[in-house]
Write an enzyme that holds these catalytic residues in place. Sequence first.
Site, mmCIF file in Angstrom:
data_model
loop_
_atom_site.group_PDB
_atom_site.id
_atom_site.type_symbol
_atom_site.label_atom_id
_atom_site.label_comp_id
_atom_site.label_asym_id
_atom_site.label_seq_id
_atom_site.Cartn_x
_atom_site.Cartn_y
_atom_site.Cartn_z
ATOM 1 N N LYS A 15 0.836 -1.214 0.000
ATOM 2 C CA LYS A 15 0.000 0.000 0.000
ATOM 3 C C LYS A 15 0.872 1.267 0.000
ATOM 4 O O LYS A 15 0.682 2.173 -0.810
ATOM 5 C CB LYS A 15 -0.921 -0.023 1.226
ATOM 6 C CG LYS A 15 -1.718 1.244 1.439
ATOM 7 C CD LYS A 15 -2.687 1.541 0.307
ATOM 8 C CE LYS A 15 -3.203 2.963 0.363
ATOM 9 N NZ LYS A 15 -3.989 3.347 -0.778
ATOM 10 N N ASN A 29 1.444 4.094 -3.270
ATOM 11 C CA ASN A 29 1.211 5.542 -3.213
ATOM 12 C C ASN A 29 2.497 6.326 -3.467
ATOM 13 O O ASN A 29 2.488 7.343 -4.160
ATOM 14 C CB ASN A 29 0.621 5.930 -1.854
ATOM 15 C CG ASN A 29 -0.900 5.802 -1.859
ATOM 16 O OD1 ASN A 29 -1.488 5.527 -2.891
ATOM 17 N ND2 ASN A 29 -1.522 5.998 -0.720
ATOM 18 N N GLY A 45 -1.749 16.286 -4.108
ATOM 19 C CA GLY A 45 -2.176 16.675 -2.760
ATOM 20 C C GLY A 45 -3.114 15.596 -2.270
ATOM 21 O O GLY A 45 -3.038 14.453 -2.718
ATOM 22 N N CYS A 101 -3.758 11.258 1.130
ATOM 23 C CA CYS A 101 -2.944 10.028 1.193
ATOM 24 C C CYS A 101 -1.473 10.194 0.813
ATOM 25 O O CYS A 101 -0.604 9.780 1.587
ATOM 26 C CB CYS A 101 -3.562 8.958 0.307
ATOM 27 S SG CYS A 101 -5.137 8.389 0.938
HETATM 28 N N1 NAD Z 1 -9.549 8.804 1.506
HETATM 29 C C1 NAD Z 1 -8.940 8.059 0.622
HETATM 30 O O1 NAD Z 1 -8.954 8.348 -0.576
HETATM 31 C C2 NAD Z 1 -8.213 6.810 1.043
HETATM 32 C C3 NAD Z 1 -7.847 5.869 0.062
HETATM 33 C C4 NAD Z 1 -7.188 4.724 0.461
HETATM 34 C C5 NAD Z 1 -6.870 4.542 1.805
HETATM 35 N N2 NAD Z 1 -7.228 5.465 2.719
HETATM 36 C C6 NAD Z 1 -6.890 5.210 4.122
HETATM 37 O O2 NAD Z 1 -8.070 4.757 4.783
HETATM 38 C C7 NAD Z 1 -8.099 5.256 6.134
HETATM 39 C C8 NAD Z 1 -9.374 6.046 6.358
HETATM 40 O O3 NAD Z 1 -9.314 7.190 5.522
HETATM 41 P P1 NAD Z 1 -10.584 8.138 5.320
HETATM 42 O O4 NAD Z 1 -10.215 9.106 4.273
HETATM 43 O O5 NAD Z 1 -11.801 7.302 5.175
HETATM 44 O O6 NAD Z 1 -10.605 8.858 6.760
HETATM 45 P P2 NAD Z 1 -11.704 9.838 7.326
HETATM 46 O O7 NAD Z 1 -10.982 10.744 8.226
HETATM 47 O O8 NAD Z 1 -12.559 10.361 6.218
HETATM 48 O O9 NAD Z 1 -12.656 8.890 8.203
HETATM 49 C C9 NAD Z 1 -12.282 8.297 9.397
HETATM 50 C C10 NAD Z 1 -13.553 8.104 10.235
HETATM 51 O O10 NAD Z 1 -13.222 7.321 11.380
HETATM 52 C C11 NAD Z 1 -13.941 7.815 12.485
HETATM 53 N N3 NAD Z 1 -13.290 7.340 13.715
HETATM 54 C C12 NAD Z 1 -12.115 7.732 14.258
HETATM 55 N N4 NAD Z 1 -11.842 7.011 15.375
HETATM 56 C C13 NAD Z 1 -12.870 6.146 15.534
HETATM 57 C C14 NAD Z 1 -13.166 5.135 16.493
HETATM 58 N N5 NAD Z 1 -12.341 4.856 17.490
HETATM 59 N N6 NAD Z 1 -14.322 4.445 16.369
HETATM 60 C C15 NAD Z 1 -15.174 4.712 15.348
HETATM 61 N N7 NAD Z 1 -14.941 5.652 14.404
HETATM 62 C C16 NAD Z 1 -13.796 6.351 14.490
HETATM 63 C C17 NAD Z 1 -13.896 9.325 12.284
HETATM 64 O O11 NAD Z 1 -14.900 9.985 13.042
HETATM 65 C C18 NAD Z 1 -14.124 9.431 10.767
HETATM 66 O O12 NAD Z 1 -15.496 9.510 10.451
HETATM 67 C C19 NAD Z 1 -6.819 6.077 6.303
HETATM 68 O O13 NAD Z 1 -5.840 5.261 6.873
HETATM 69 C C20 NAD Z 1 -6.458 6.439 4.886
HETATM 70 O O14 NAD Z 1 -5.075 6.647 4.727
HETATM 71 C C21 NAD Z 1 -7.900 6.594 2.373
#
Ligand code: NAD
Length: 463
Positions: free
Chosen positions: A236, A240, A289, A292
């Site tokens: 992963k 990226n 930007g 990720c």
């Molecule tokens: N956004 C992307 O495009 C993308 C793509 C691939 C991977 N990722 C990875 O996936 C992961 C999540 O990214 P995202 O963009 O969805 O994050 P995000 O910040 O949009 O969402 C995270 C959610 O988790 C909730 N949360 C935090 N702690 C919690 C807990 N203890 N219990 C329940 N809920 C909790 C938050 O309130 C939030 O709603 C990250 O590690 C990111 O790097 C993101």
Amino acid sequence: MDVCVIGAGYVGLVTSACLAYFGNKVVAVDVDERRLTTLRSGNIPFFEPGLEEFVKHGTSSGTLEFTADLASAVKRSDIVFIAVGTPSKPDGEPDLSQVMSAAKAIGGALDESRRRIIVNKSTVPVGSGNWVDMLVSQGLQAVQAVPARSAKVHAPSFSVVSNPEFLREGCAIIDSLYPDRILVGAGDDESVERMRQLYKPILDQTFEAPKFAPRPAQFEAVPFVVSDIPSAEMIKYSANAFLAMKISFANEMSGLCEKVGADISQVMRGIGLDSRIGSKFLNAGIGWGGSCFGKDINALIEVSREYNCLTTLLEATISVNKRQRMTVITKLQEELKIIKGRTVGLLGLSFKPDTDDLRDAPSLTIAAQLIKMGAEVKVFDPVSMEVCARMNPQLEVVYCQDVAELASGSDALVLITEWDEFRHADWLSLGESMRRPILIDGRNFLSEQTLRSAGFVYRGIGR
Ligand SMILES: NC(=O)c1ccc[n+]([C@@H]2O[C@H](COP(=O)([O-])OP(=O)(O)OC[C@H]3O[C@@H](n4cnc5c(N)ncnc54)[C@H](O)[C@@H]3O)[C@@H](O)[C@H]2O)c1
């Protein structure tokens, strides 16, 4: 299967809606009550094309629900996804506190009614599989209040697997239903098989494609990639880093193209047709930007430091990107000479089109730098202005209702985000309403010919 997804953000919500669409019983858990209220009322807390419809499909068919009660959600699930955020700390290290609290809470909720698979979907540094296993065990011990040594013997059964997410914001549903691969890192065959079962409809493409996300032509099956857990975690981060490096490479070449009179778009097309290189992620512009790339490369650098490994390419990838954001400022200086007292309009704020995500968005760096240099900055973005005002109250920009208001009285426009509607703007009348019809195209997105015939001074990147 009964599935629990912890974290209802971009990744968690899309994963939940997707698995619910295949008929699994999914409960999505979040700590953010406001987010849960929004979701329960049928709305989506961020902009993602098609997601509202997809989520509604799950909630109305009874396969998807939302809760703040992590313990009861875990107790009724076979598979528990961790999809919480892993943002960067100021020093670049990943902040894993959300993962930590989710893993401990899962441990505290486990019972012996079934063997559970705990799936790390959040992007986490190598070694996190072991770490989550330890945290879940600690959570378990805390509620059982038994000595640490014997706890594992009596513990409810669970295994931890890594299942990194590769979706792109803006086309998250398409990416989830029709991915390039599904990756599972696991330490035992049973977990691999259960994950294969869970993803079977995607792997075999046996589901009926939703109307809003039609199956691409000739798309028949998806590779199921199985690895050990550390390799999955490395895949992963490396993916990226490599994508960001391709963009930084194009950007580094764009600087030289400008000096020698070459055109970066032609150069990158020429190299991208080589199947060993590939044509994607070679667009020169103001750089990458989003939530990720930056954080994942920084995390990879941090891990490499722990193991005394050099990260020359990773560091260069970041430094080229930082420099690249400033190229539009240099071009504005070349055209306007003085920046102080000028009005500059930014076309777009989000880090890419079809999302309102402003995490690590170049627009914010560019706006802040122009303000620091004494310019008035006006902005227009079709979807992310509200988010911008809420998340960056200190950013002193003028929010405009449309492109016409943005252009009116401006000394120059800078294209930041490739929103389709910018392509179809009435450039002739926009130019007439400006103090000076200057456009810096930070994404090489608009037609130079159209802009020039509308009377604009047009500057792209690397041309
Ligand atoms: N956004 C992307 O495009 C993308 C793509 C691939 C991977 N990722 C990875 O996936 C992961 C999540 O990214 P995202 O963009 O969805 O994050 P995000 O910040 O949009 O969402 C995270 C959610 O988790 C909730 N949360 C935090 N702690 C919690 C807990 N203890 N219990 C329940 N809920 C909790 C938050 O309130 C939030 O709603 C990250 O590690 C990111 O790097 C993101």
